[in-house]
Design a protein around this motif. Structure first.
Motif, mmCIF file in Angstrom:
data_model
loop_
_atom_site.group_PDB
_atom_site.id
_atom_site.type_symbol
_atom_site.label_atom_id
_atom_site.label_comp_id
_atom_site.label_asym_id
_atom_site.label_seq_id
_atom_site.Cartn_x
_atom_site.Cartn_y
_atom_site.Cartn_z
ATOM 1 N N ASP A 53 1.518 -5.152 6.220
ATOM 2 C CA ASP A 53 0.527 -4.221 6.743
ATOM 3 C C ASP A 53 -0.136 -3.484 5.621
ATOM 4 O O ASP A 53 0.477 -2.616 5.001
ATOM 5 C CB ASP A 53 1.203 -3.176 7.641
ATOM 6 N N ASP A 96 3.523 10.727 0.024
ATOM 7 C CA ASP A 96 2.951 9.742 0.934
ATOM 8 C C ASP A 96 3.093 10.151 2.380
ATOM 9 O O ASP A 96 2.160 10.087 3.177
ATOM 10 C CB ASP A 96 3.659 8.396 0.739
ATOM 11 N N ILE A 147 18.444 -5.497 -3.321
ATOM 12 C CA ILE A 147 18.338 -6.165 -4.607
ATOM 13 C C ILE A 147 18.934 -7.562 -4.562
ATOM 14 O O ILE A 147 18.492 -8.470 -5.274
ATOM 15 C CB ILE A 147 18.985 -5.316 -5.717
ATOM 16 N N ASP A 151 0.828 -1.203 0.000
ATOM 17 C CA ASP A 151 0.000 0.000 0.000
ATOM 18 C C ASP A 151 0.867 1.261 0.000
ATOM 19 O O ASP A 151 0.396 2.344 -0.333
ATOM 20 C CB ASP A 151 -0.930 -0.008 1.211
ATOM 21 N N ASP A 152 2.096 1.113 0.377
ATOM 22 C CA ASP A 152 2.991 2.265 0.418
ATOM 23 C C ASP A 152 3.556 2.515 -0.975
ATOM 24 O O ASP A 152 4.314 1.700 -1.507
ATOM 25 C CB ASP A 152 4.123 1.963 1.413
ATOM 26 N N GLN A 153 3.208 3.649 -1.510
ATOM 27 C CA GLN A 153 3.598 3.921 -2.894
ATOM 28 C C GLN A 153 5.092 3.985 -3.068
ATOM 29 O O GLN A 153 5.632 3.570 -4.094
ATOM 30 C CB GLN A 153 2.976 5.250 -3.354
ATOM 31 N N THR A 154 5.720 4.552 -2.082
ATOM 32 C CA THR A 154 7.172 4.683 -2.176
ATOM 33 C C THR A 154 7.816 3.318 -2.260
ATOM 34 O O THR A 154 8.621 3.037 -3.154
ATOM 35 C CB THR A 154 7.719 5.429 -0.948
ATOM 36 N N CYS A 155 7.434 2.500 -1.315
ATOM 37 C CA CYS A 155 8.027 1.167 -1.284
ATOM 38 C C CYS A 155 7.692 0.401 -2.546
ATOM 39 O O CYS A 155 8.516 -0.335 -3.085
ATOM 40 C CB CYS A 155 7.510 0.382 -0.083
ATOM 41 N N SER A 185 8.052 -6.832 4.876
ATOM 42 C CA SER A 185 7.583 -5.999 5.967
ATOM 43 C C SER A 185 8.719 -5.251 6.620
ATOM 44 O O SER A 185 9.879 -5.650 6.544
ATOM 45 C CB SER A 185 6.892 -6.875 7.007
ATOM 46 N N ALA A 186 8.333 -4.206 7.276
ATOM 47 C CA ALA A 186 9.329 -3.487 8.057
ATOM 48 C C ALA A 186 9.415 -4.095 9.453
ATOM 49 O O ALA A 186 10.312 -3.769 10.227
ATOM 50 C CB ALA A 186 8.970 -2.011 8.147
ATOM 51 N N HIS A 187 8.497 -4.984 9.747
ATOM 52 C CA HIS A 187 8.523 -5.639 11.054
ATOM 53 C C HIS A 187 9.574 -6.716 11.047
ATOM 54 O O HIS A 187 9.463 -7.696 10.316
ATOM 55 C CB HIS A 187 7.177 -6.346 11.320
ATOM 56 N N PHE A 219 14.934 8.107 -11.422
ATOM 57 C CA PHE A 219 14.330 7.196 -10.465
ATOM 58 C C PHE A 219 14.346 7.736 -9.045
ATOM 59 O O PHE A 219 13.323 7.765 -8.361
ATOM 60 C CB PHE A 219 15.063 5.854 -10.535
ATOM 61 N N LYS A 227 12.040 -4.879 5.100
ATOM 62 C CA LYS A 227 12.303 -3.628 4.408
ATOM 63 C C LYS A 227 13.436 -2.915 5.131
ATOM 64 O O LYS A 227 13.512 -2.991 6.362
ATOM 65 C CB LYS A 227 11.047 -2.764 4.457
ATOM 66 N N PRO A 228 14.215 -2.199 4.439
ATOM 67 C CA PRO A 228 14.192 -2.008 3.000
ATOM 68 C C PRO A 228 14.760 -3.221 2.276
ATOM 69 O O PRO A 228 15.734 -3.814 2.719
ATOM 70 C CB PRO A 228 15.095 -0.805 2.788
ATOM 71 N N VAL A 229 14.108 -3.516 1.206
ATOM 72 C CA VAL A 229 14.532 -4.700 0.488
ATOM 73 C C VAL A 229 15.769 -4.384 -0.338
ATOM 74 O O VAL A 229 15.863 -3.333 -0.952
ATOM 75 C CB VAL A 229 13.408 -5.160 -0.465
ATOM 76 N N HIS A 274 4.341 2.957 11.816
ATOM 77 C CA HIS A 274 4.994 1.805 11.210
ATOM 78 C C HIS A 274 5.106 1.994 9.713
ATOM 79 O O HIS A 274 6.134 1.729 9.092
ATOM 80 C CB HIS A 274 4.203 0.545 11.534
ATOM 81 N N LYS A 329 7.122 1.507 -5.461
ATOM 82 C CA LYS A 329 7.902 1.959 -6.603
ATOM 83 C C LYS A 329 9.312 1.427 -6.536
ATOM 84 O O LYS A 329 9.879 0.986 -7.534
ATOM 85 C CB LYS A 329 7.910 3.492 -6.635
ATOM 86 N N ILE A 330 9.840 1.497 -5.361
ATOM 87 C CA ILE A 330 11.207 1.006 -5.203
ATOM 88 C C ILE A 330 11.260 -0.477 -5.517
ATOM 89 O O ILE A 330 12.153 -0.958 -6.224
ATOM 90 C CB ILE A 330 11.711 1.277 -3.775
#
Lengths: 592, 145
Positions: free
Chosen positions: A71, B47, A122, A24-28, A96-98, B36, A118-120, B74, A30-31
């Motif tokens: 989440d 966000d 590569i 649901d997090d757009q930033t994540c 997850s960040a958890h 990017f 997260k952060p994932v 979170h 996209k990344i």
């Protein structure tokens, strides 16, 4: 970053692997998308779990892997994970960040193939393709053993990978092949998902039979049957195997009654046979302490039936029957060799027993027998005697001879020598009878501690036992081991006094059924107990028999049974003696 | 120009505004994805602004629903981590600790701090990207001319 240079899409797995990313997090998101692109996967993203499910449901073959955040506002990631795993059977990676191990554990227990934090990075994403390969590999191995073929060569990976990729590719290619999809899906579904044992209950079997009838016996095809039956969670494979068994079963009993009757009555019987076998399976495999070679041998011999899923169940009856033949003491009703296709095994059993062994006409009560076997040496003896446990639940005429011998042969083993009553109309459901009987077995068993006098009692007992057996058998076999299954004609053996009506093969079950209810008294107890405990009565009976030859103890109760059975026996004619093979198998009652 | 850009970037790292994750993101930037990092940053700020708003409202209401606040945070933390927003991430962690402790006061304080960090970072990054764009797309991240 290392990337394969060939971009020939699908054939270059893991290049081009199709990933569905949900976060649901757009930033994540996209990344993640970019990272996945850098791994040369084909990426589809969505920030809603619902949308993801839709995409997946639209065409489950569109994706190879799903990566999902934990989440999410519209749906819990774990829930999505479960759904995807169940419905689409795709590998899912949680994100997850958890970092809390509890979450990781939850992910794993819900079926995630991996859990990334997260952060994932590569580097981690570069390896996720292994999950796809692994899951496909397992699926293929499980279901399509024969279909594997080496896939097109993939570069950059070792031989094993080649094979894997080949398989994966094949799978993927096949995915585009509509024709095979269904099969594969069925296979995959059955092997990859929790293989749900399909229990062929009476209702289900009725539906099945109805469908077969509707289509025409000759023309009945699993797929069509499946469609007609319209039962959820039933796969073509299930139907196919059941159909096969059914066909064999019909062949067996076809000699006895007309097809229609069989079809009509066969439900229970068939089920019983199958059920019992299934149930008995347990017995079979039970370590047969009795040690007697016979038993074990018999059992071993008899255990031909495979116990896979449904088939396993279905086969159990046969298995049981088989068992009986070989080892089973008198009580075993072994189906005639001719019976139940599956029960073929039985035929392999030493039918040559002079005494015809325990010819369990009708449904073999493996349970009981096994029990008996295990515990009773007598049974062993019985085996000798009974050999031919021609468990012809369905009126196996050939047993008559054996039956006689059986009957005469004292069932020291208390084996229920359910002589195959020729008349027993095995068709219907002997199994039911047996099952019911079995239920009563325990009671019967106890009572039938002593074998009834060989001849008279035997016959009676046999019938009783048989009845019992049948009832009991049905128990193991069909989930619907309800006495209500009496619809099948218990073999005449049913020691139920009602037996009279059993003369006819078809009616056998009926009579048995009736018997069951009625007679089950002591004998049934035996059987039933055995059923219930699976070792209970039969074995117990055996024991007793051994000691006292026939179950004298049970005699009392058995007498009733015997009497009732006797009547029936007489009516049955051949059933006497041989069939019941009681010889003190009151406990054996397992007759069919 | 590029040198300037590089310096700015370096300082951001040094000051702890950004961490390795940002660098990893930069590595992902290539011909196919020339902007990017900037795009991702833009996304992030959009966000996170929304999130901050939500949290603000929740806090203003005064009802301290710590669970809810915790889950907002979170999320915030997740994206901050993904982009490598170091300081913001640290504030998030603190906020969550206070939440779990049920410390409303602490939450409020931390949140203020977080907002500050957040806007600082935003400004700096915007500046950075602006310069980078001026300096020329590809080279900025890699080779200062």
């Amino acid at each position: 970053m290392t990337v394969e240079q060939n971009f020939e899409a699908l054939d270059q797995f893991p290049v081009g692997m199709r990933v569905l990313a949900v976060d649901d997090d757009q930033t994540c998101l996209k990344i993640l998308e970019t990272l996945l692109h850098h791994c040369q996967y084909h990426v589809t993203t969505t920030n809603q779990a619902q949308k993801a499910l839709e995409l997946l449901r639209e065409n489950k073959n569109k994706f190879d892997l799903v990566i999902s955040d934990v989440d999410m506002p519209d749906m819990d990631g774990f829930k999505l994970l479960e759904l995807v795993g169940l419905e689409m059977d795709l590998p899912v990676i949680m994100l997850s960040a958890h970092s809390d191990p509890k979450y990781v554990m939850k992910g794993v227990t819900h079926g995630a193939c991996d859990y990334l934090l997260k952060p994932v990075r590569i580097e981690e994403l570069k390896n996720i393709w292994q999950h796809v390969v692994r899951s496909r590999f397992d699926k293929n191995r499980g279901s399509n053993n024969g279909e594997k073929r080496d896939g097109s060569g993939n570069e950059g990976v070792g031989n094993s990978d080649q094979n894997n990729n080949g398989r994966v590719n094949r799978k993927r290619k096949d995915q585009y092949n509509e024709d095979e999809d269904e099969e594969r899906d069925d296979n995959d579904d059955s092997s990859a998902q929790k293989k749900q044992r399909v229990v062929w209950t009476v209702e289900l079997h009725k539906k099945f039979v109805a469908a077969v009838n509707q289509l025409g016996y000759e023309k009945a095809m699993p797929k069509k049957i499946l469609d007609l039956m319209n039962v959820e969670k039933l796969t073509r494979e299930n139907v196919a195997s059941h159909l096969q068994k059914f066909r064999l079963y019909l062949k067996r009993i076809s000699g006895v009654t007309n097809q229609q009757a069989l079809m009509a009555n066969s439900d229970l019987h068939f089920l019983q046979m199958n059920c019992s076998l299934n149930g008995l399976d347990g017995f079979h495999h039970r370590p047969i302490p009795v040690g007697p070679g016979q038993f074990h041998g018999g059992a071993a011999a008899m255990r031909p039936y495979p116990s896979n899923g449904i088939l396993g169940r279905l086969n159990t009856p046969s298995g049981i029957g088989v068992r009986n033949l070989s080892s089973p003491p008198p009580g075993m009703f072994l189906q005639n060799q001719t019976d139940l296709g599956k029960f073929h095994h039985v035929s392999s059993l030493p039918l040559n027993h002079t005494d015809g062994g325990n010819i369990l006409q009708g449904l073999p009560m493996p349970l009981e027998f096994d029990q008996l076997h295990q515990t009773n040496n007598n049974i062993r003896n019985m085996n000798n005697n009974n050999k031919s446990i021609a468990a012809n639940s369905m009126a196996y005429p050939n047993f008559s001879t054996q039956q006689n011998s059986l009957i005469s042969a004292p069932n020291n083993n208390n084996l229920l020598v359910l002589e195959g009553h020729p008349q027993a109309s095995p068709s219907s459901f002997q199994g039911h009878q047996i099952n019911k009987r079995l239920e009563h077995w325990p009671n019967a068993v106890s009572s039938s501690s002593t074998l009834p006098p060989p001849t008279a009692q035997n016959s009676h007992h046999d019938s009783l036992e048989w009845n019992n057996v049948s009832s009991s058998y049905s128990i193991p076999f069909c989930d619907s081991t309800t006495p209500g299954l009496d619809t099948t004609n218990p073999r005449a053996f049913c020691r139920n006094t009602d037996f009279d009506s059993n003369e006819q093969p078809g009616s056998f079950y009926d009579s048995l059924q009736m018997r069951q209810s009625g007679n089950y008294g002591p004998t049934t107890d035996v059987m039933l107990s055995s059923n219930s405990s699976k070792e209970g009565f039969v074995v117990g009976q055996q024991q007793k028999l051994q000691s006292g030859g026939f179950m004298s103890g049970d005699a009392g109760s058995l007498d009733d049974i015997v009497n009732s059975t006797m009547k029936q026996e007489q009516s049955q004619g051949d059933l006497s003696g041989g069939e019941l093979g009681y010889g003190g198998f009151s406990s054996l009652r397992t007759c069919l | 120009m590029q040198r300037q850009v590089a310096l700015i970037k370096q300082s951001l790292f040094d000051q702890g505004y950004l961490d390795e994750q940002f660098m990893a993101l930069e590595e992902l930037q290539d011909d196919a994805n020339p902007n990017f990092v900037e795009e991702v940053s833009a996304l992030y700020f959009k966000d996170s602004a929304r999130l901050i708003n939500n949290i603000d409202q929740a806090l203003e209401r005064g009802s301290f629903d710590f669970n809810r606040l915790d889950s907002y945070m979170h999320q915030f933390k997740g994206s901050s981590t993904s982009i490598g927003a170091n300081k913001v991430k640290a504030e998030c962690t603190m906020f969550r600790d206070y939440c779990r402790a049920g410390n409303a006061e602490g939450c409020l304080r931390t949140f203020q701090q977080l907002k500050k960090e957040h806007s600082t970072l935003r400004k700096k990054l915007e500046h950075y990207f602006q310069l980078a764009r001026q300096a020329g797309p590809k080279e900025t991240a890699r080779r200062p001319k």
